[in-house]
Design a protein around this motif. Structure first.
Motif, PDB file in Angstrom:
ATOM      1  N   SER A  66     -14.780 -22.904  -3.554  1.00  0.00           N
ATOM      2  CA  SER A  66     -13.628 -22.634  -4.422  1.00  0.00           C
ATOM      3  C   SER A  66     -12.530 -22.780  -3.941  1.00  0.00           C
ATOM      4  CB  SER A  66     -14.026 -21.754  -5.247  1.00  0.00           C
ATOM      5  OG  SER A  66     -15.197 -22.751  -6.156  1.00  0.00           O
ATOM      6  N   THR A  67     -12.328 -21.391  -3.424  1.00  0.00           N
ATOM      7  CA  THR A  67     -10.907 -20.933  -2.236  1.00  0.00           C
ATOM      8  C   THR A  67     -10.657 -22.034  -1.639  1.00  0.00           C
ATOM      9  OG1 THR A  67     -12.670 -19.171  -2.130  1.00  0.00           O
ATOM     10  CG2 THR A  67     -10.560 -19.068  -0.577  1.00  0.00           C
ATOM     11  N   LEU A  68     -11.202 -22.969  -0.723  1.00  0.00           N
ATOM     12  CA  LEU A  68     -10.639 -23.462   0.007  1.00  0.00           C
ATOM     13  C   LEU A  68      -9.881 -24.630  -1.241  1.00  0.00           C
ATOM     14  CD1 LEU A  68     -10.658 -24.972   2.804  1.00  0.00           C
ATOM     15  CD2 LEU A  68     -11.767 -26.690   2.105  1.00  0.00           C
ATOM     16  N   ILE A  69     -10.419 -25.459  -1.802  1.00  0.00           N
ATOM     17  CA  ILE A  69      -9.388 -25.678  -3.304  1.00  0.00           C
ATOM     18  C   ILE A  69      -8.237 -25.092  -3.508  1.00  0.00           C
ATOM     19  CG2 ILE A  69      -9.880 -27.044  -5.882  1.00  0.00           C
ATOM     20  CD1 ILE A  69     -13.097 -27.768  -4.941  1.00  0.00           C
ATOM     21  N   TRP A  70      -8.346 -24.355  -4.166  1.00  0.00           N
ATOM     22  CA  TRP A  70      -7.577 -23.516  -4.001  1.00  0.00           C
ATOM     23  C   TRP A  70      -6.239 -23.197  -2.690  1.00  0.00           C
ATOM     24  CZ3 TRP A  70      -5.374 -23.937  -9.134  1.00  0.00           C
ATOM     25  CH2 TRP A  70      -6.517 -24.403  -9.799  1.00  0.00           C
ATOM     26  N   CYS A  71      -7.105 -23.130  -1.772  1.00  0.00           N
ATOM     27  CA  CYS A  71      -6.003 -22.646  -0.761  1.00  0.00           C
ATOM     28  C   CYS A  71      -5.078 -23.614   0.158  1.00  0.00           C
ATOM     29  CB  CYS A  71      -6.088 -21.310   0.270  1.00  0.00           C
ATOM     30  SG  CYS A  71      -6.987 -20.080  -0.083  1.00  0.00           S
ATOM     31  N   TRP A  72      -5.744 -24.632   0.200  1.00  0.00           N
ATOM     32  CA  TRP A  72      -5.444 -26.217   0.852  1.00  0.00           C
ATOM     33  C   TRP A  72      -3.858 -26.350   0.547  1.00  0.00           C
ATOM     34  CZ3 TRP A  72      -6.684 -27.909   6.360  1.00  0.00           C
ATOM     35  CH2 TRP A  72      -5.416 -28.882   6.028  1.00  0.00           C
ATOM     36  N   PRO A  73      -4.119 -26.398  -1.023  1.00  0.00           N
ATOM     37  CA  PRO A  73      -2.797 -26.978  -1.825  1.00  0.00           C
ATOM     38  C   PRO A  73      -1.949 -26.759  -1.407  1.00  0.00           C
ATOM     39  CG  PRO A  73      -4.762 -28.489  -3.041  1.00  0.00           C
ATOM     40  CD  PRO A  73      -5.742 -26.329  -1.734  1.00  0.00           C
ATOM     41  N   ALA A  74      -2.403 -25.220  -2.311  1.00  0.00           N
ATOM     42  CA  ALA A  74      -1.071 -23.602  -1.732  1.00  0.00           C
ATOM     43  C   ALA A  74      -0.463 -23.355  -0.270  1.00  0.00           C
ATOM     44  CB  ALA A  74      -2.049 -22.527  -2.600  1.00  0.00           C
ATOM     45  N   THR A  75      -1.433 -24.070   0.616  1.00  0.00           N
ATOM     46  CA  THR A  75      -0.437 -24.169   1.810  1.00  0.00           C
ATOM     47  C   THR A  75       0.472 -24.937   1.708  1.00  0.00           C
ATOM     48  OG1 THR A  75      -2.474 -22.956   2.777  1.00  0.00           O
ATOM     49  CG2 THR A  75      -0.601 -23.943   4.474  1.00  0.00           C
ATOM     50  N   ILE A  76      -0.095 -26.461   1.041  1.00  0.00           N
ATOM     51  CA  ILE A  76       1.169 -27.320   1.159  1.00  0.00           C
ATOM     52  C   ILE A  76       2.324 -27.094   0.871  1.00  0.00           C
ATOM     53  CG2 ILE A  76       1.486 -30.490   0.245  1.00  0.00           C
ATOM     54  CD1 ILE A  76      -1.754 -30.329   1.529  1.00  0.00           C
ATOM     55  N   SER A  77       1.994 -26.668  -0.543  1.00  0.00           N
ATOM     56  CA  SER A  77       3.293 -26.295  -1.818  1.00  0.00           C
ATOM     57  C   SER A  77       3.770 -25.357  -0.873  1.00  0.00           C
ATOM     58  CB  SER A  77       2.684 -26.011  -2.900  1.00  0.00           C
ATOM     59  OG  SER A  77       1.684 -26.831  -3.855  1.00  0.00           O
TER      60      SER A  77
END
Length: 367
Positions: A66-77
């Motif tokens: 769950s953390t990876l699902i939110w943090c990975w796109p957040a890093t891209i954004s």
């Protein structure tokens, strides 16, 4: 409505669908929802099986994924926003993503080790101390692997780092001698296993006695019988004698009993009956040494002793058995019209001194 759609089309964040922060966020939300749905279904299926490893793996994956699902796109954004505002490339974002993946992997492995440790301790089919030791070593191993991967991601040479670590390790070893001695003392406890969590130990060399509550890398926590915690550095156990009463096979009864001198003719019968009683007692281990013999001429008694072992090692049950044995011995002595001696003293007075003593005793009465 048409104006709202036109406004969305004119939005700077939706002009490029592949570079849209809003769409990336929405995609994260959808991916997170799919993961939660998949996790729930898999968990319901795994709970129907008797195999526990799938449950442990799912519990370990839940929060990190769950953390990876939110943090990975957040890093891209964040990268898109920074590049749009500053008109430059941020290469460190790629390293940040790599570090994130490494962290998530290490996190999953540590959680999996913790879940497995908890399951083994719950089942109580393995030695608690061994399970905790292996779990600590595994967690430490994965943390070290993660740190080395971090350093490799930052471009540090592992060969140079290991070379420096050899020299630095010597310096740290000299500076932290006590810490390392406690660490290796803990390793000795884990491998030699002179005691484990839950056992009663004591040392005749030190004032150490109680139940082991926890064995750490630096110190061992012992709960004394008056319920005080005792924190003992592990290095102490390398230099002292440790006695482990919890691993006794039997408990010993060793008592001396005195008969009156006037019961000397009954000594043989009493000893024979006491020995027969011990041999037939259900709580006495006849495979161990059993002795009942006349032992000594005491100041006011004829002493015989019993030397035997109980089957139980439980402290409370042992005293109940011992009490029963002693009461049966008293009954045997009374049934033979004998009695247990108590301290007495006989005073002999010479006949020539009797008149003088009597006259002295009579003088106050005459006055």
């Amino acid at each position: 409505m048409n104006e709202f759609i036109q406004l969305l089309k004119d939005s700077p964040y939706l002009k490029d669908w592949d570079n849209s922060v809003v769409l990336i966020t929405l995609a994260s939300l959808v991916a997170w929802g799919l993961w939660r749905f998949t996790y729930t279904k898999l968990l319901s299926l795994s709970e129907r099986t008797s195999f526990h490893w799938d449950d442990l793996l799912l519990h370990a994956l839940k929060t990190p994924v769950s953390t990876l699902i939110w943090c990975w796109p957040a890093t891209i954004s964040v990268g898109l926003l920074l590049e749009d505002n500053f008109k430059t490339q941020f290469n460190w974002l790629a390293q940040l993503k790599l570090l994130m993946v490494i962290s998530i992997c290490v996190w999953i492995l540590i959680r999996l080790v913790t879940e497995i440790e908890r399951q083994f301790l719950k089942d109580k089919k393995r030695d608690e101390t061994t399970v905790q030791a292996v779990a600590k070593v595994a967690r430490t191993f994965f943390v070290v692997i993660g740190l080395l991967s971090f350093m490799q991601a930052f471009g540090l040479s592992l060969s140079g780092l290991l070379t420096f670590g050899g020299v630095g390790g010597l310096i740290v070893g000299l500076a932290a001698k006590d810490l390392l001695s406690n660490f290796f003392g803990g390793m000795m406890i884990y491998f030699d296993r002179p005691f484990k969590v839950g056992e009663w130990i004591r040392s005749p060399d030190r004032q150490i006695e109680g139940t082991v509550e926890r064995i750490g890398w630096r110190m061992t926590i012992i709960r004394t019988f008056d319920k005080r915690p005792l924190y003992v550095p592990n290095s102490v156990f390398s230099n002292i004698i440790v006695e482990n009463p919890s691993r006794m096979l039997n408990r010993r009864i060793n008592e001396t009993i005195g008969l009156r001198y006037e019961d000397s003719t009954k000594m043989d019968t009493i000893i024979a009956q006491v020995k027969e009683m011990l041999e037939n007692h259900p709580e006495i281990d006849n495979h161990q040494t059993l002795i009942v013999n006349f032992n000594a001429f005491g100041p006011s008694s004829l002493d015989f002793f019993i030397y035997t072992f109980t089957k139980t090692v439980n402290w409370i049950r042992y005293h109940e058995v011992k009490q029963d044995v002693l009461l049966k011995i008293v009954e045997i002595i009374r049934n033979n019209d004998a009695d247990i001696a108590f301290p007495t003293r006989t005073l002999f007075i010479e006949p020539t001194q009797t008149d003088a003593i009597l006259s002295q005793a009579a003088q106050p009465a005459a006055k």
